[in-house]
Scaffold this motif. Sequence first.
Motif, PDB file in Angstrom:
ATOM      1  N   THR A  42     -11.980   4.856  24.014  1.00  0.00           N
ATOM      2  CA  THR A  42     -11.197   3.964  23.158  1.00  0.00           C
ATOM      3  C   THR A  42     -11.503   2.503  23.490  1.00  0.00           C
ATOM      4  O   THR A  42     -11.690   1.670  22.598  1.00  0.00           O
ATOM      5  N   VAL A  43     -11.575   2.191  24.781  1.00  0.00           N
ATOM      6  CA  VAL A  43     -11.878   0.814  25.192  1.00  0.00           C
ATOM      7  C   VAL A  43     -13.295   0.453  24.760  1.00  0.00           C
ATOM      8  O   VAL A  43     -13.544  -0.654  24.264  1.00  0.00           O
ATOM      9  N   LEU A  44     -14.223   1.387  24.909  1.00  0.00           N
ATOM     10  CA  LEU A  44     -15.604   1.125  24.489  1.00  0.00           C
ATOM     11  C   LEU A  44     -15.659   0.803  22.994  1.00  0.00           C
ATOM     12  O   LEU A  44     -16.326  -0.136  22.570  1.00  0.00           O
ATOM     13  N   ASP A  45     -14.937   1.592  22.204  1.00  0.00           N
ATOM     14  CA  ASP A  45     -14.987   1.423  20.742  1.00  0.00           C
ATOM     15  C   ASP A  45     -14.208   0.201  20.259  1.00  0.00           C
ATOM     16  O   ASP A  45     -14.610  -0.465  19.308  1.00  0.00           O
ATOM     17  N   LYS A  46     -13.047  -0.058  20.883  1.00  0.00           N
ATOM     18  CA  LYS A  46     -12.152  -1.051  20.293  1.00  0.00           C
ATOM     19  C   LYS A  46     -11.794  -2.223  21.192  1.00  0.00           C
ATOM     20  O   LYS A  46     -11.116  -3.152  20.751  1.00  0.00           O
ATOM     21  N   GLY A  47     -12.197  -2.156  22.471  1.00  0.00           N
ATOM     22  CA  GLY A  47     -11.788  -3.192  23.418  1.00  0.00           C
ATOM     23  C   GLY A  47     -12.446  -4.540  23.128  1.00  0.00           C
ATOM     24  O   GLY A  47     -13.520  -4.604  22.533  1.00  0.00           O
TER      25      GLY A  47
ATOM     26  N   GLU B 235     -12.085  -8.478  28.417  1.00  0.00           N
ATOM     27  CA  GLU B 235     -10.725  -8.023  28.732  1.00  0.00           C
ATOM     28  C   GLU B 235     -10.744  -6.865  29.731  1.00  0.00           C
ATOM     29  O   GLU B 235     -11.724  -6.122  29.825  1.00  0.00           O
ATOM     30  N   THR B 236      -9.647  -6.722  30.461  1.00  0.00           N
ATOM     31  CA  THR B 236      -9.467  -5.532  31.304  1.00  0.00           C
ATOM     32  C   THR B 236      -8.298  -4.725  30.742  1.00  0.00           C
ATOM     33  O   THR B 236      -7.361  -5.293  30.154  1.00  0.00           O
ATOM     34  N   TYR B 237      -8.381  -3.422  30.916  1.00  0.00           N
ATOM     35  CA  TYR B 237      -7.345  -2.512  30.401  1.00  0.00           C
ATOM     36  C   TYR B 237      -6.909  -1.562  31.511  1.00  0.00           C
ATOM     37  O   TYR B 237      -7.750  -0.864  32.082  1.00  0.00           O
ATOM     38  N   ASN B 238      -5.630  -1.539  31.808  1.00  0.00           N
ATOM     39  CA  ASN B 238      -5.097  -0.549  32.748  1.00  0.00           C
ATOM     40  C   ASN B 238      -4.899   0.772  32.023  1.00  0.00           C
ATOM     41  O   ASN B 238      -4.407   0.792  30.884  1.00  0.00           O
ATOM     42  N   ILE B 239      -5.263   1.859  32.692  1.00  0.00           N
ATOM     43  CA  ILE B 239      -5.096   3.195  32.108  1.00  0.00           C
ATOM     44  C   ILE B 239      -4.261   4.023  33.090  1.00  0.00           C
ATOM     45  O   ILE B 239      -4.616   4.107  34.272  1.00  0.00           O
ATOM     46  N   GLY B 240      -3.172   4.596  32.597  1.00  0.00           N
ATOM     47  CA  GLY B 240      -2.307   5.352  33.505  1.00  0.00           C
ATOM     48  C   GLY B 240      -1.571   6.454  32.782  1.00  0.00           C
ATOM     49  O   GLY B 240      -1.574   6.522  31.547  1.00  0.00           O
TER      50      GLY B 240
ATOM     51  N   TRP C 293      -4.073   3.824  22.520  1.00  0.00           N
ATOM     52  CA  TRP C 293      -4.288   4.992  23.394  1.00  0.00           C
ATOM     53  C   TRP C 293      -3.026   5.338  24.165  1.00  0.00           C
ATOM     54  O   TRP C 293      -2.338   4.452  24.670  1.00  0.00           O
ATOM     55  N   ARG C 294      -2.741   6.615  24.237  1.00  0.00           N
ATOM     56  CA  ARG C 294      -1.699   7.150  25.128  1.00  0.00           C
ATOM     57  C   ARG C 294      -2.186   8.466  25.690  1.00  0.00           C
ATOM     58  O   ARG C 294      -2.958   9.167  25.047  1.00  0.00           O
TER      59      ARG C 294
END
Length: 346
Positions: free
Chosen positions: A237-242, A246-251, A311-312
């Motif tokens: 998702t980050v690859l396609d839409k990020g 930017e940084t994205y936390n995933i948890g 994303w969730r």
Amino acid sequence: MTLLVTGSAGFIGSCFVRQHFQIDNEPVVSLDALTYAGHLSTLGAAKDRPEHTFVHASIGDADVVRKVLAEHQPRAVLNFAAESHVDRSILGPEEFIQTNVVGTYRLLECVREYWSTLHGTAKTNFRFLHVSTDEVYGTLGPNDAPFAETNKYEPNSPYSASKAASDHLVRAWHHTYGLPVLTTNCSNNYGPYHFPEKLIPLIINNALRGKPLPVYGDGMQVRDWLFVEDHTRGIRTVLDKGTPGETYNIGGWNEMANIEVVKLVCTLLDELQPKADGHSYAQQIQFVTDRPGHDRRYAIDARKIERELGWRPQETFESGIRKTVQWFLQNQDWVELVMHRASPVR
Ligand code: NAD
């Protein structure tokens, strides 16, 4: 269109590649040094796909990386390659500095050189995605808010310090050279093909072999757990839409104390493969001297990736851990295959 995936024979990189081929035919060049933690069998059926090319090399080998980039012209590079085990980083930090810091630096330089040769949309749409960890943020008190992307970096182990250094390099290559980078910081993963020295697979495999189940200190270290396929979906998702830079936390929104996780695994094993003597696997739990500098609590605030990219996590811990235990029960041959090359750390 091609993706270059480094660290593809490890736990999370291989999951990304296997998942990719379930939904896409886009070619993948996968590059891995095949350290003790990497094994080609971990790629499963993806390894033999006609769209898959495997390169046995280190991300620090600039000659090979340059050649691979020139030959395959990827639209993105995803960097999963790393030394990843905190205990090993305490026993011997050198490899962690070499791969996580020097290796990432060399990879970035090769990618920058390659990217500078691209033109038009190939250049604008190119992405370098760096896979990192929540451990760069340090440790939390029981009542602290979970880690957000704006938290300062306070790494406490040689592993997390080396990952923090790599994150800083990636950031600098964006701000200084304009390289379109994305960074993800994820919490603890679990799932199939998890290398058997990490907590959950270690507990499953020691339990089945009648060995002690070592739990550090009082077992009250809290981690956020995410099923590995949810993590790789998040990376996609980050690859396609990020947004580059930017940084994205995933948890997983799933904080649990280590001892709770261990007891849950024992309960599942009691149900799925009961011991012949009728006792619970939990009787094999042994508390051992705590890891030096052991972080007490990690928790991830994953609202940014949800709000901005939609994303969730799809898996609950209950369903994911059941799938994981079942997978290990059915794949003990894989465990034997990968374990014989690893010197034990505990
Ligand atoms: P892993 O140890 O299972 O796999 C790492 C892979 O990288 C192995 O296949 C290994 O052979 C390869 N590798 C090591 N050094 C290399 C080098 N110099 N060049 C090329 N390949 C090399 O690790 P993992 O759990 O799959 O973690 C992947 C990434 O995700 C790492 O960057 C890690 O920091 C990050 N991460 C892991 C977790 C987790 O819970 N496992 C959580 C968050 C982030």
